[in-house]
Design a protein around this motif. Structure first.
Motif, PDB file in Angstrom:
ATOM      1  N   ALA A  98      66.058  30.226  98.227  1.00 18.70           N
ATOM      2  CA  ALA A  98      64.861  29.377  98.138  1.00 18.70           C
ATOM      3  C   ALA A  98      64.256  29.189  99.517  1.00 18.70           C
ATOM      4  O   ALA A  98      64.953  28.957 100.493  1.00 18.70           O
ATOM      5  N   THR A  99      62.952  29.305  99.616  1.00 16.84           N
ATOM      6  CA  THR A  99      62.264  29.160 100.902  1.00 16.84           C
ATOM      7  C   THR A  99      61.977  27.707 101.195  1.00 16.84           C
ATOM      8  O   THR A  99      61.991  26.845 100.310  1.00 16.84           O
ATOM      9  N   THR A 100      61.697  27.413 102.459  1.00 17.42           N
ATOM     10  CA  THR A 100      61.368  26.043 102.865  1.00 17.42           C
ATOM     11  C   THR A 100      60.093  25.563 102.190  1.00 17.42           C
ATOM     12  O   THR A 100      59.969  24.416 101.770  1.00 17.42           O
ATOM     13  N   ALA A 101      59.137  26.463 102.032  1.00 18.92           N
ATOM     14  CA  ALA A 101      57.854  26.088 101.415  1.00 18.92           C
ATOM     15  C   ALA A 101      58.039  25.669  99.963  1.00 18.92           C
ATOM     16  O   ALA A 101      57.468  24.666  99.512  1.00 18.92           O
ATOM     17  N   SER A 102      58.846  26.438  99.203  1.00 20.91           N
ATOM     18  CA  SER A 102      59.043  26.097  97.792  1.00 20.91           C
ATOM     19  C   SER A 102      59.814  24.793  97.642  1.00 20.91           C
ATOM     20  O   SER A 102      59.562  24.007  96.728  1.00 20.91           O
ATOM     21  N   GLY A 103      60.772  24.531  98.566  1.00 20.49           N
ATOM     22  CA  GLY A 103      61.522  23.268  98.510  1.00 20.49           C
ATOM     23  C   GLY A 103      60.619  22.082  98.773  1.00 20.49           C
ATOM     24  O   GLY A 103      60.715  21.047  98.106  1.00 20.49           O
ATOM     25  N   THR A 104      59.724  22.220  99.751  1.00 22.74           N
ATOM     26  CA  THR A 104      58.782  21.134 100.057  1.00 22.74           C
ATOM     27  C   THR A 104      57.841  20.888  98.889  1.00 22.74           C
ATOM     28  O   THR A 104      57.528  19.743  98.542  1.00 22.74           O
TER      29      THR A 104
END
Length: 202
Positions: A98-104
């Motif tokens: 999971a990428t940082t962008a999707s987590g945010t």
């Protein structure tokens, strides 16, 4: 389910009494039966509940909810996650991808959902309290002669050190004052809000 109006509530001890709409004796209710609600109960709330018989023959409210108040979303998510724990598990390898962008983005979506639910709950509460005819239902509560209210108009009592049992009391009114305002009292063994039933308040 039956319905009634919450006419007494002791927030420090977490219990109160419901006045049934169909009449009869007030029904005991504990905070544990309403822990799934979005807010704590207040005097005047309309309650839907299931009557349960206690071992001593008295009745209490079992499953209950506050009419017009939303269910706590945190409580619902914990309940559902317990049922579907295995189905919702992800392999650790997939979580690492999971990428940082999707987590945010996921956190933002969750926050927006919680805000929307909170606004809905507040609006529902105001709609119920401001509905036509609502004031006429609440008015009997303001003139309720319950023991809790009578103690507020009895300034002659004060908490004295060492007075914690029924044998120390001189009247039912003094006993009621002590269980509502003084710490470490031991005068309400069955937790029904009425102290010293054998001595005074029967």
């Amino acid at each position: 389910m039956e319905t009634g109006r919450l006419v007494r509530w002791n927030g420090s001890k977490g219990f109160g009494f419901i006045q049934p709409d169909k009449g009869g004796k007030d029904v005991f209710i504990h905070i544990s039966t309403l822990k799934h609600m979005a807010r704590k109960p207040i005097v005047g709330d309309k309650i839907e509940y299931v009557v349960e018989q206690q071992a001593d023959g008295k009745v209490k409210a079992g499953k209950a909810l506050i009419v017009g108040v939303a269910i706590n979303p945190t409580h619902k998510s914990r309940h559902n996650s317990g049922k579907n724990h295995q189905a919702k598990q992800r392999p650790p390898i997939k979580m690492k991808k999971a990428t940082t962008a999707s987590g945010t983005m996921s956190r933002i979506v969750i926050i927006l959902i919680v805000i929307a639910i909170g606004r809905f709950a507040i609006q529902a509460y105001y709609d119920v309290t401001n509905a036509p005819g609502q004031s006429s239902l609440v008015q009997p509560v303001t003139i309720d002669n319950s023991p809790t209210q009578s103690t507020k108009s009895s300034p002659q009592f004060s908490c004295e050190a060492g007075k914690t049992h029924c044998s120390h009391m001189r009247s039912c009114e003094e006993a009621i004052f002590y269980i509502n305002h003084c710490p470490d009292t031991q005068m309400d063994g069955d937790f029904d809000g009425v102290p010293c039933e054998r001595q005074f308040c029967n």
